[in-house]
Motif scaffolding. Structure first.
Motif, PDB file in Angstrom:
ATOM      1  N   ASN A 112      -5.968  -0.203  -0.865  1.00 50.21           N
ATOM      2  CA  ASN A 112      -6.608   0.985  -1.420  1.00 50.21           C
ATOM      3  C   ASN A 112      -5.835   1.507  -2.638  1.00 50.21           C
ATOM      4  O   ASN A 112      -4.685   1.934  -2.511  1.00 50.21           O
ATOM      5  CB  ASN A 112      -6.695   2.063  -0.337  1.00 50.21           C
ATOM      6  N   THR A 118      -6.762   4.093  -4.481  1.00 53.00           N
ATOM      7  CA  THR A 118      -7.081   5.488  -4.726  1.00 53.00           C
ATOM      8  C   THR A 118      -5.833   6.354  -4.587  1.00 53.00           C
ATOM      9  O   THR A 118      -5.048   6.159  -3.662  1.00 53.00           O
ATOM     10  CB  THR A 118      -8.142   5.990  -3.740  1.00 53.00           C
ATOM     11  N   CYS A 119      -5.641   7.272  -5.508  1.00 49.80           N
ATOM     12  CA  CYS A 119      -4.518   8.209  -5.429  1.00 49.80           C
ATOM     13  C   CYS A 119      -5.059   9.613  -5.137  1.00 49.80           C
ATOM     14  O   CYS A 119      -6.108   9.995  -5.658  1.00 49.80           O
ATOM     15  CB  CYS A 119      -3.711   8.237  -6.724  1.00 49.80           C
ATOM     16  N   GLN A 121       0.828  -1.203   0.000  1.00 45.30           N
ATOM     17  CA  GLN A 121       0.000   0.000   0.000  1.00 45.30           C
ATOM     18  C   GLN A 121       0.867   1.261   0.000  1.00 45.30           C
ATOM     19  O   GLN A 121       0.617   2.201  -0.762  1.00 45.30           O
ATOM     20  CB  GLN A 121      -0.901   0.004   1.240  1.00 45.30           C
ATOM     21  N   ARG A 122       1.899   1.263   0.819  1.00 48.39           N
ATOM     22  CA  ARG A 122       2.765   2.441   0.894  1.00 48.39           C
ATOM     23  C   ARG A 122       3.523   2.646  -0.415  1.00 48.39           C
ATOM     24  O   ARG A 122       3.634   3.781  -0.899  1.00 48.39           O
ATOM     25  CB  ARG A 122       3.753   2.291   2.059  1.00 48.39           C
ATOM     26  N   TRP A 172       2.598   1.728  -3.378  1.00 46.49           N
ATOM     27  CA  TRP A 172       1.613   2.230  -4.330  1.00 46.49           C
ATOM     28  C   TRP A 172       1.400   3.729  -4.133  1.00 46.49           C
ATOM     29  O   TRP A 172       1.432   4.500  -5.088  1.00 46.49           O
ATOM     30  CB  TRP A 172       0.296   1.479  -4.162  1.00 46.49           C
ATOM     31  N   SER A 173       1.186   4.136  -2.898  1.00 43.90           N
ATOM     32  CA  SER A 173       0.895   5.540  -2.613  1.00 43.90           C
ATOM     33  C   SER A 173       2.060   6.448  -2.981  1.00 43.90           C
ATOM     34  O   SER A 173       1.864   7.562  -3.487  1.00 43.90           O
ATOM     35  CB  SER A 173       0.549   5.709  -1.125  1.00 43.90           C
ATOM     36  N   GLU A 174       3.286   5.972  -2.735  1.00 47.71           N
ATOM     37  CA  GLU A 174       4.461   6.813  -2.963  1.00 47.71           C
ATOM     38  C   GLU A 174       4.970   6.764  -4.401  1.00 47.71           C
ATOM     39  O   GLU A 174       5.498   7.760  -4.903  1.00 47.71           O
ATOM     40  CB  GLU A 174       5.583   6.407  -2.004  1.00 47.71           C
ATOM     41  N   CYS A 234       1.214   6.531  -7.370  1.00 47.86           N
ATOM     42  CA  CYS A 234       0.472   7.780  -7.380  1.00 47.86           C
ATOM     43  C   CYS A 234       1.315   8.959  -7.850  1.00 47.86           C
ATOM     44  O   CYS A 234       0.776   9.997  -8.255  1.00 47.86           O
ATOM     45  CB  CYS A 234      -0.112   8.056  -5.995  1.00 47.86           C
TER      46      CYS A 234
END
Length: 294
Positions: A291, A293-294, A249-250, A252-254, A257
């Protein structure tokens, strides 16, 4: 914050507002090992469309194996999806069969479904061929496509390899032949001690920067695309890299996104089955594991 700022600066330099592809790598088989039918590919494209972020593209690894293009292309046409096509370059008979599968697809369906064509995948990393041989094959496939009505220079033909293979000083010939440079980079696998999730984003963007610098040094203006990266949700620990859902998840987010919408990007991967380590973002029921979502 330093990593995020660095990523923003680099993505702006790479392609800026011209980035068009937001997609995922996708396999051609089902959980039972059977090859996907057209209906299965349509399901995959519809899954992409249902995810937050508006995805429409996927990367496949072969054209003829598992009748990939014969089944995936009509699915793409039916759903408005796009495909980054993979052409296996090894073994002349296989290579010719792959080319014929691609030729048949564009003759029947035109080029609107084509995101791009990758001639080979990680061939230099495996040491299976040379940059000059790959360059000849890239030009060969481009020449073949140019004989089909509807072809134009917007149909990009390139090659995908690991970031280390692009930057080892032996890739110049194929760089010059490519319309795009596909780079694969996984901090999870990097043989450095500081490859924990805390440093993963930095390691990844440094690898993209290194490829971009190499391409420019070769005298090419070909854009660098991210064709594979991701973080596993399960598997073994590699140095300091720990697979887990929170770490995936992290990452993906960093990374995702920061990349989607700025650099042409194909994430690894949409879904995998019984893989170890497992990089798929969807579970066996087609639901997001974390999740997106970005």
């Amino acid at each position: 914050m330093k990593s995020f700022s660095y990523a923003l600066a680099l993505t702006a330099m790479l392609t800026g507002a011209n980035a068009s592809w937001k997609g995922f790598n996708n396999q051609a088989t089902l959980s039972n090992g059977a090859c996907k039918a057209q209906s299965d590919w349509e399901n995959d494209f519809n899954k992409l469309k249902s995810l937050p972020g508006g995805y429409s593209a996927m990367r496949v690894y072969a054209a003829s194996d598992c009748n990939t293009l014969a089944n995936a292309v009509p699915a793409a046409v039916a759903t408005g999806g796009k495909i980054l096509v993979g052409i296996w370059t090894e073994d002349s008979n296989h290579y010719n069969t792959e080319k014929q599968a691609l030729l048949s697809a564009v003759q029947k369906y035109g080029f609107d479904w084509v995101a791009a064509v990758s001639v080979g995948s990680e061939d230099l990393y495996r040491g299976d061929t040379t940059a000059s041989a790959l360059a000849q094959q890239v030009n060969d496939v481009r020449g073949m496509l140019s004989t089909v009505n509807g072809y134009n220079n917007s149909v990009k033909v390139g090659h995908v390899d690991t970031w280390t293979a692009w930057t080892n000083g032996q890739s110049t010939d194929v760089i010059k032949a490519c319309d795009f440079i596909g780079t694969d980079g996984y901090p999870y696998y990097q043989t450095v001690n500081a490859n924990s999730i805390d440093n993963a984003s930095n390691l990844f963007w440094q690898s993209v920067q290194a490829v971009n610098d190499t391409v420019h040094s070769a005298g090419s203006n070909a854009p660098v695309w991210i064709t594979e990266t991701g973080w596993p949700t399960s598997g073994s620990t590699e140095n300091q890299a720990v697979p887990s859902v929170p770490n995936a998840q992290r990452y993906w987010s960093e990374v995702a996104c920061s990349a989607f919408g700025k650099v042409d990007t194909f994430w690894y991967s949409l879904q995998d089955y019984n893989a170890n380590p497992s990089f798929g973002v969807l579970d066996s029921n087609g639901n997001p594991i974390y999740n997106l979502t970005c």
